[in-house]
Design a protein around this motif. Structure first.
Motif, short mmCIF file in Angstrom:
data_model
loop_
_atom_site.label_atom_id
_atom_site.label_comp_id
_atom_site.label_asym_id
_atom_site.label_seq_id
_atom_site.Cartn_x
_atom_site.Cartn_y
_atom_site.Cartn_z
N ALA A 85 0.83 -1.20 0.00
CA ALA A 85 0.00 0.00 0.00
C ALA A 85 0.86 1.25 0.00
CB ALA A 85 -0.93 -0.01 1.22
N VAL A 86 1.93 1.25 0.78
CA VAL A 86 2.84 2.39 0.84
C VAL A 86 3.51 2.62 -0.51
CG1 VAL A 86 5.03 3.19 1.82
CG2 VAL A 86 3.27 2.24 3.31
N THR A 87 3.97 1.54 -1.13
CA THR A 87 4.63 1.65 -2.43
C THR A 87 3.68 2.21 -3.49
OG1 THR A 87 6.06 -0.22 -1.89
CG2 THR A 87 5.90 0.39 -4.20
N ALA A 88 2.43 1.76 -3.47
CA ALA A 88 1.45 2.26 -4.43
C ALA A 88 1.24 3.76 -4.26
CB ALA A 88 0.13 1.51 -4.26
N THR A 89 1.20 4.23 -3.02
CA THR A 89 1.02 5.67 -2.77
C THR A 89 2.24 6.47 -3.22
OG1 THR A 89 -0.45 5.27 -0.89
CG2 THR A 89 0.65 7.41 -0.99
N MET A 90 3.41 6.01 -2.84
CA MET A 90 4.63 6.76 -3.15
C MET A 90 5.00 6.72 -4.62
SD MET A 90 5.46 8.10 -0.31
CE MET A 90 7.06 8.77 -0.76
N SER A 91 4.39 5.82 -5.39
CA SER A 91 4.70 5.74 -6.82
C SER A 91 3.99 6.81 -7.62
CB SER A 91 4.31 4.36 -7.36
OG SER A 91 2.91 4.17 -7.29
N GLY A 92 3.06 7.53 -7.02
CA GLY A 92 2.32 8.56 -7.75
C GLY A 92 3.17 9.77 -8.08
N THR A 103 0.44 6.94 4.80
CA THR A 103 1.67 6.18 4.53
C THR A 103 2.53 6.09 5.79
OG1 THR A 103 1.74 6.71 2.17
CG2 THR A 103 3.84 6.25 3.24
N VAL A 104 2.69 7.20 6.48
CA VAL A 104 3.48 7.20 7.72
C VAL A 104 2.83 6.27 8.74
CG1 VAL A 104 4.22 8.60 9.68
CG2 VAL A 104 4.46 9.48 7.34
N ALA A 105 1.50 6.30 8.83
CA ALA A 105 0.80 5.44 9.79
C ALA A 105 1.04 3.97 9.47
CB ALA A 105 -0.69 5.76 9.76
N ARG A 106 1.03 3.63 8.20
CA ARG A 106 1.25 2.23 7.81
C ARG A 106 2.69 1.79 8.09
NH1 ARG A 106 -2.47 3.36 2.54
NH2 ARG A 106 -4.45 2.68 3.48
N LEU A 107 3.63 2.68 7.87
CA LEU A 107 5.02 2.36 8.17
C LEU A 107 5.22 2.21 9.67
CD1 LEU A 107 6.87 4.73 5.66
CD2 LEU A 107 6.63 2.24 5.50
N GLU A 190 10.52 -4.87 -9.83
CA GLU A 190 9.66 -3.70 -9.66
C GLU A 190 10.40 -2.59 -8.92
OE1 GLU A 190 6.54 -5.46 -7.44
OE2 GLU A 190 5.56 -6.40 -9.18
N PRO A 191 10.04 -1.32 -9.18
CA PRO A 191 10.67 -0.22 -8.42
C PRO A 191 10.40 -0.39 -6.93
CG PRO A 191 9.47 0.63 -10.32
CD PRO A 191 9.09 -0.82 -10.21
N SER A 192 11.44 -0.28 -6.15
CA SER A 192 11.33 -0.47 -4.71
C SER A 192 10.83 0.80 -4.02
CB SER A 192 12.68 -0.87 -4.12
OG SER A 192 13.59 0.23 -4.22
N LEU A 193 10.54 0.68 -2.75
CA LEU A 193 10.12 1.84 -1.97
C LEU A 193 11.24 2.88 -1.92
CD1 LEU A 193 8.09 3.27 -0.21
CD2 LEU A 193 8.81 1.85 1.72
N ARG A 194 12.48 2.44 -1.87
CA ARG A 194 13.58 3.40 -1.88
C ARG A 194 13.64 4.17 -3.19
NH1 ARG A 194 18.55 0.68 -2.30
NH2 ARG A 194 18.68 1.50 -4.40
N VAL A 195 13.35 3.52 -4.29
CA VAL A 195 13.32 4.19 -5.59
C VAL A 195 12.22 5.25 -5.61
CG1 VAL A 195 12.83 3.89 -8.05
CG2 VAL A 195 14.37 2.29 -6.87
N HIS A 196 11.04 4.88 -5.11
CA HIS A 196 9.94 5.84 -5.08
C HIS A 196 10.23 6.99 -4.12
CE1 HIS A 196 7.48 3.50 -7.72
NE2 HIS A 196 7.40 2.47 -6.89
N LEU A 197 10.89 6.69 -2.99
CA LEU A 197 11.28 7.75 -2.08
C LEU A 197 12.24 8.70 -2.75
CD1 LEU A 197 11.41 8.89 0.88
CD2 LEU A 197 13.47 7.47 1.15
#
Length: 392
Positions: A85-92, A103-107, A190-197
């Motif tokens: 869910a976090v990755t989907a949000t940060m990919s926008g 996103t912060v709450a989920r992390l 797939e692009p990782s969370l670090r990539v999206h960050l």
């Protein structure tokens, strides 16, 4: 009629009504969702099948071993659920503040789960090495190294395939079977969370403040801080010549680190050597967020960076804790998966990191009193325009 008695003919009718109501209640209960059915406890509680019982002499502690590892996998599933869910949000292309808050709450939920993983290792430590040896040989070649979900978590966070340890020259996914290997490799591609960050940080206009030159003001404050620190070392009466030389050499390394920060080509060299993973613009934005975290506009972005740092630290600590457990259980023996046991796990804890760059940010912090003050116009501008990535 007196005394409230009903006619005899009425009593069978009332009895029939109560009977129908009882049947309706039973039917309702039968149709209602039942706790055990909802949780599929019939399958969950029969999924523990100790292999030591196959020869008629079950090892008592194998049940504990199975349940603890099954619980790990259930929590891994929840962590993946949150990270997806976090990755989907940060990919926008745009991450609205409301979405960033979720996103912060989920992390933070992931961070709350991690201590449970540590506690489960403590429960497992109630099993002695002799208890483990009663069934250990039956596990070969199965190993926690084959946990596809944990490898997916690492990939989702951003552990680089090039930094992963190899087992007897083979890549980490070589010991996974068909379906598991396919799913793990999909998360690797797939692009990782670090990539999206990185992309999110790089497109924020925190450094583009019109006429306000943050970078020049910050560099001046850094030079003053470094000069002051060097003077303290040189004049410290508690240091002998050797200790002073060591501290000055360490200070020179810090000066060199700042030099790479202020020199984009030098920073790119660090990227090429794998010593940095975030792009230059992303790292600078993360630094600015860290420096100005007391400003209301930076509260939420800073919480995001802290949450990611906490998760990376949590898994690193868990790997070390796992290594200690393995050393306690099997000493210097080879692991069931063919690794060098605790030695492999200790090296993995050091190398399998996703957000190491965030841990280096404090290197470049300066005292609050020395921070260049943001002009009020800049604060107002960032307060309602940075989310769209537009500065005018």
């Amino acid at each position: 009629m007196t005394g409230g008695r009903r006619p005899a003919a009425a009593r069978p009718v009332a009895s029939a009504i109560r009977h129908r109501e009882h049947l309706t209640e039973v039917d309702t209960l039968a149709d209602a969702r039942y706790y055990g059915d909802y949780l599929h406890l019939d399958r969950l509680l029969t999924a523990q099948q100790p292999v030591s019982s196959l020869d008629g002499s079950p090892a008592h502690d194998e049940m504990l071993f199975i349940i603890v590892h099954q619980a790990f996998e259930l929590w891994f599933k929840q962590i993946l659920w949150e990270l997806d869910a976090v990755t989907a949000t940060m990919s926008g292309d745009v991450v609205p503040a409301s979405e960033l808050s979720r996103t912060v709450a989920r992390l933070r939920r992931v961070s709350a789960i991690q201590p449970l993983l540590h506690r489960q290792l403590e429960v497992l430590e109630t099993m002695t090495p002799l208890d483990f040896l009663d069934f250990r040989d039956e596990l070969v070649p199965a190993s926690g190294f084959q946990s596809a979900q944990f490898r997916m978590i690492e990939n989702r966070l951003g552990v680089e395939p090039t930094t992963r340890l190899r087992i007897k020259g083979a890549p980490y996914h070589a010991h996974l079977t068909g379906g598991d290997r396919t799913r793990v490799l999909e998360t690797e591609r797939e692009p990782s969370l670090r990539v999206h960050l990185d992309r999110w940080l790089a497109r924020t206009p925190f450094l583009r403040f019109g006429e306000f030159d943050f970078w020049t003001a910050y560099r001046s404050a850094v030079d003053e801080m470094l000069d002051r620190e060097r003077t303290i070392i040189e004049r410290n009466p508690n240091l002998d010549d050797r200790a002073r030389a060591e501290q000055l050499a360490s200070h020179d390394d810090t000066v060199d680190s700042f030099g790479a920060l202020f020199d984009r080509p030098r920073y790119h060299q660090l990227l090429d050597r794998g010593q940095r993973h975030l792009s230059y613009d992303a790292f600078i934005a993360a630094l600015l967020i860290t420096l100005y975290r007391d400003e209301p506009i930076f509260h939420l972005p800073f919480q995001l960076l802290v949450a990611l740092t906490d998760i990376d630290e949590g898994f690193t600590a868990w790997r070390y804790r796992h290594a200690l457990l393995v050393r306690r259980m099997i000493g210097d023996k080879v692991g069931t998966g063919g690794t060098s046991g605790h030695v492999y796990l200790q090296k993995a804890a050091e190398r399998h990191r996703a957000f190491a760059d965030l841990f280096s940010l404090p290197t470049f912090c300066i005292p609050r009193s020395a921070l260049p003050r943001l002009p009020e116009a800049v604060r107002r501008q960032l307060g309602f325009r940075w989310e769209q990535g537009v500065v005018g």
